[in-house]
Structures are given as structure tokens and as C-alpha cells.
Design a protein around this motif. Structure first.
Motif, PDB file in Angstrom:
ATOM      1  N   ARG A 156      15.204  43.420  88.182  1.00 30.26           N
ATOM      2  CA  ARG A 156      16.248  42.342  88.292  1.00 30.26           C
ATOM      3  C   ARG A 156      17.465  42.498  87.061  1.00 30.26           C
ATOM      4  NH1 ARG A 156      19.393  39.601  91.423  1.00 30.26           N
ATOM      5  NH2 ARG A 156      20.303  37.250  90.449  1.00 30.26           N
ATOM      6  N   ILE A 157      16.473  42.514  85.933  1.00 33.61           N
ATOM      7  CA  ILE A 157      17.618  42.815  84.837  1.00 33.61           C
ATOM      8  C   ILE A 157      18.302  44.025  84.924  1.00 33.61           C
ATOM      9  CG2 ILE A 157      17.532  43.123  82.215  1.00 33.61           C
ATOM     10  CD1 ILE A 157      15.296  41.094  82.056  1.00 33.61           C
ATOM     11  N   MET A 158      17.845  44.934  85.353  1.00 36.02           N
ATOM     12  CA  MET A 158      18.642  46.459  85.304  1.00 36.02           C
ATOM     13  C   MET A 158      19.612  46.415  86.467  1.00 36.02           C
ATOM     14  SD  MET A 158      17.421  48.646  83.277  1.00 36.02           S
ATOM     15  CE  MET A 158      18.298  49.936  83.630  1.00 36.02           C
ATOM     16  N   TYR A 159      19.603  45.681  87.434  1.00 35.74           N
ATOM     17  CA  TYR A 159      20.354  45.433  88.529  1.00 35.74           C
ATOM     18  C   TYR A 159      21.628  44.689  87.835  1.00 35.74           C
ATOM     19  CZ  TYR A 159      23.043  42.947  92.229  1.00 35.74           C
ATOM     20  OH  TYR A 159      23.714  42.549  93.092  1.00 35.74           O
TER      21      TYR A 159
ATOM     22  N   ASP B 145      26.911  44.289  85.768  1.00 32.70           N
ATOM     23  CA  ASP B 145      27.839  43.665  84.737  1.00 32.70           C
ATOM     24  C   ASP B 145      28.131  44.578  83.530  1.00 32.70           C
ATOM     25  OD1 ASP B 145      27.893  41.426  86.110  1.00 32.70           O
ATOM     26  OD2 ASP B 145      26.060  40.687  84.960  1.00 32.70           O
ATOM     27  N   HIS B 146      27.718  46.017  83.624  1.00 29.30           N
ATOM     28  CA  HIS B 146      27.924  46.921  82.472  1.00 29.30           C
ATOM     29  C   HIS B 146      27.626  46.571  81.118  1.00 29.30           C
ATOM     30  CE1 HIS B 146      30.428  49.292  85.422  1.00 29.30           C
ATOM     31  NE2 HIS B 146      30.799  48.148  85.796  1.00 29.30           N
TER      32      HIS B 146
ATOM     33  N   ALA C 124      20.540  46.267  79.815  1.00 32.75           N
ATOM     34  CA  ALA C 124      20.165  47.324  80.283  1.00 32.75           C
ATOM     35  C   ALA C 124      18.745  47.576  79.608  1.00 32.75           C
ATOM     36  CB  ALA C 124      21.029  48.544  80.269  1.00 32.75           C
ATOM     37  N   GLY C 125      18.960  47.602  78.060  1.00 32.87           N
ATOM     38  CA  GLY C 125      17.924  47.987  77.140  1.00 32.87           C
ATOM     39  C   GLY C 125      16.500  47.103  77.301  1.00 32.87           C
TER      40      GLY C 125
ATOM     41  N   VAL D 193      12.712  47.882  78.582  1.00 35.76           N
ATOM     42  CA  VAL D 193      11.543  47.203  77.939  1.00 35.76           C
ATOM     43  C   VAL D 193      10.543  46.764  78.840  1.00 35.76           C
ATOM     44  CG1 VAL D 193      10.827  45.667  76.189  1.00 35.76           C
ATOM     45  CG2 VAL D 193      12.575  47.110  75.598  1.00 35.76           C
ATOM     46  N   PHE D 194      10.901  46.079  79.677  1.00 38.95           N
ATOM     47  CA  PHE D 194      10.134  45.436  80.829  1.00 38.95           C
ATOM     48  C   PHE D 194       9.503  46.717  81.591  1.00 38.95           C
ATOM     49  CE2 PHE D 194      12.120  41.315  79.900  1.00 38.95           C
ATOM     50  CZ  PHE D 194      10.810  40.549  80.038  1.00 38.95           C
TER      51      PHE D 194
END
Length: 338
Positions: free
Chosen positions: A28-31, A36-37, A42-43, A47-48
Motif C-alpha cells: 500500500r505504501i509503495m503504491y 504521489d512521487h 517509498a523508503g 522497509v516494510f
């Protein structure tokens, strides 16, 4: 507190749980980071995902250990079995059955069923968290589109009561202030800044002709829609426009109704709010493009005006007016036979 509770859980419940939560949050966070660039997001997503990969590796090692126990453990188990065999025989000869000792291992729970149950429960929780933003109100500071003012209980002028099935300014506003209006205008990124509606009567008619009106303003364009319930047909209206020297007159048909396109300048009025309190003279405003459509297919009188203009003087293509008319006109009842 959460970490303490996680440590209390059995290995085959805790690890699948961490894998499920970590993978869902990571994806989800990567998406969101890609959309949103956002490099920070992304970092965090990486980590997750790395944390989840470590937990997966730990589970795989544990499964391999369960399937292939080490030789040393097997030898120790055989020695213990051999040592306990004479004791068991002596107890059998004495007529006493073996007594379960305090170190007798309890029946192991099915590790796979625990893992599947944990993944199912927390998978459902993760899915709920995933779709929640789509149904929860946004808490960002993005400007919200203006809405039509509530004029449903406003007392209408007598002309509306004497007119069969007239549309009100509130109804015109709802028909015009569509979510896709900015896209129809060719400016899909804009949001309506001002929305208004009135239940006026036509000028110079002594309040006997209903003329509701609605207006939506964007940063680029302003759109105005009005309906005039008089006895003037479109053919007569075209003759009046030609007599008044209006520009770019073009007759056509819209949704089976006679219509005409024309251009004219708006009026610009400046009001001085200084100490004098006097206003400036009425000046010529920017050019506006208007599509006038009859209120019924037989053109028995009355018309709807759809007008677009901008403070810069730029005008959209005529196709924009036609597209707006095709969306708004079905919301205005055709004039019944009198």
C-alpha cells in the motif's frame, strides 16, 4: 504493549500475522509513493517489504526444521526411549500402568491451521484498512467544490405559479453544477469557486414572465444557464438578434429542438466602496458565447440560454456549449401544450 502481546503469541500465529500485515502495508505504501512521487514513502515501503521478507525466511527455516529434524535430536530421542523401556516393563510386571509424568508433551496444535486462521483474520483487517480511504472523508486541505445554496423553501414569484411546470433556479443549479462540468469545459483540473441561483422574472415584463437562472464560476470560465418562459419562439428570437446586430449567429438543432448560437459582450460594472460610495459607469465586458434552445420541440415559445465567458476574453469551442446543453436540457421539462 503491542510488542508484548505479539511476543505472547505462538510462533505459528505471530509470524504469519506479521507477514500479512507487513506485506499489505508495504504494498500500500509503495503504491501511494509511486502515485504521489514521494521518496520518503517509498523508503518506508521498502522497509516494510524487507521486514516481511525476513519473517518469510524465518517461517521457511522453521518449516524445514520441522520436516527434517537434526540427527543429534534423533539420537537423544532414541536414548531416552531406550532408558525408559526397562522402567515400563517393570511397571507392567508389577501390574501398574504407566503414569503420565509432568513432562509428558501435550498434543501439539495444528500449526498450519493456526497460520491460516491468523492470515485470514488479519487479511480481512488489512483489506478493510485498504478500502477505508475510499469511503472516509478526506482530511486534506484541498478546496472543495462549491455547492448550490439551499433555496428550496424560497417563496417563488407569482409568475412561477402561473407558468405550467417551470424549472426553479435551484433545479437549474443542480442540473448545471455537475461533477464533470469542468471536464466538459476542457479544464478538468479546476474546481468551481462560486455557485449561485435565482428565481427572477424577465426584465420589462412587470414580473409576469418567470426567468430562473443559475451560474457556476471556475478559474477559467463562467457558465450561466437561464430559462425564459415567454411567448417568443426561436425563429422570432433569431430575427431580433439579427436586428440587434449580434455577431456570429448560427442556427442549428439540439436534441430535436431549434437552437441558435450567438456572441455578444457582457456588461462590466465597477462599484466604488470608498468614502464617496459612487459606482463607475457600466462598461463593455468580455465577449460571451450563448447557445439558445427552445423549451420544446415544436418551438411554441420560451427558450433556454447557456452562456460561457472568461475574464481573459477567450472562448471555448461551440462543441463545449453543445455538450453542456445535452447534459442540462434533459433536466428541464419541456413546455406543455397550452
Amino acid at each position: 504493549m503491542l510488542g508484548f502481546l505479539l511476543r505472547l503469541l505462538p510462533f505459528w500465529v505471530r509470524e504469519p500475522l506479521l507477514i500479512a500485515v507487513g506485506s499489505v502495508l508495504g504494498v500500500r505504501i509503495m503504491y501511494l509513493a509511486v502515485r504521489d512521487h514521494d521518496r520518503v514513502a517509498a523508503g518506508l515501503g521498502v522497509v516494510f517489504l524487507v521486514f516481511t521478507a525476513i519473517r518469510v525466511y524465518a517461517v521457511i527455516r522453521a518449516l524445514r526444521a520441522r520436516r527434517n529434524p537434526s540427527p543429534a535430536a534423533s539420537a537423544d530421542g532414541a536414548a531416552v526411549a531406550a532408558a525408559s523401556q526397562p522402567q515400563a516393563q517393570a511397571q507392567a510386571q508389577a501390574g501398574a500402568g504407566p503414569r503420565p509424568g509432568p513432562d509428558t508433551p501435550e498434543k501439539e496444535h495444528n500449526a498450519w491451521s493456526q497460520a491460516v486462521a491468523a492470515v485470514a483474520v488479519f487479511g480481512a483487517l488489512a483489506a478493510a484498512l485498504w478500502v477505508a480511504p475510499r469511503f472516509m472523508p478526506s482530511d486534506d486541505n484541498a478546496p472543495q467544490p462549491a455547492s448550490c445554496s439551499g433555496g428550496a423553501h424560497e417563496e417563488l414569484p407569482k409568475a412561477y405559479k402561473d407558468t405550467p411546470q417551470p424549472v426553479t433556479g435551484e433545479e437549474l443549479c443542480k442540473a448545471l453544477n455537475r461533477p464533470d462540468l469542468a471536464k466538459l469545459l476542457g479544464t478538468p483540473g479546476e474546481t468551481a469557486t462560486t455557485v449561485s441561483s435565482t428565481n427572477n422574472t424577465a426584465p420589462l415584463t412587470d414580473g409576469k414572465v418567470a426567468q430562473p437562472e443559475a451560474e457556476v464560476t471556475f478559474d477559467t470560465y463562467t457558465v450561466n444557464v437561464s430559462a425564459t418562459y415567454n411567448e417568443l419562439s426561436t425563429d422570432q428570437y433569431v430575427k431580433l438578434m439579427k436586428f440587434g446586430d449580434e455577431k456570429d449567429i448560427k442556427t442549428l438543432t439540439v436534441l430535436g429542438r431549434p437552437a441558435v448560437l450567438s456572441s455578444d459582450h457582457t456588461m462590466k460594472l465597477e462599484i466604488n466602496l470608498g468614502s464617496g460610495g459612487s459606482g463607475g459607469p457600466v462598461e463593455q465586458g468580455p465577449l460571451a458565447r450563448t447557445l439558445t434552445v427552445a423549451l420544446d420541440r415544436n418551438d411554441r415559445g420560451g427558450y433556454c440560454d447557456i452562456t460561457v465567458w472568461s475574464t481573459s476574453g477567450a472562448l471555448p469551442n461551440d462543441s463545449v456549449l453543445l455538450n453542456i446543453a445535452e447534459k442540462v436540457l434533459p433536466k428541464i421539462p419541456e413546455r406543455p401544450v397550452r
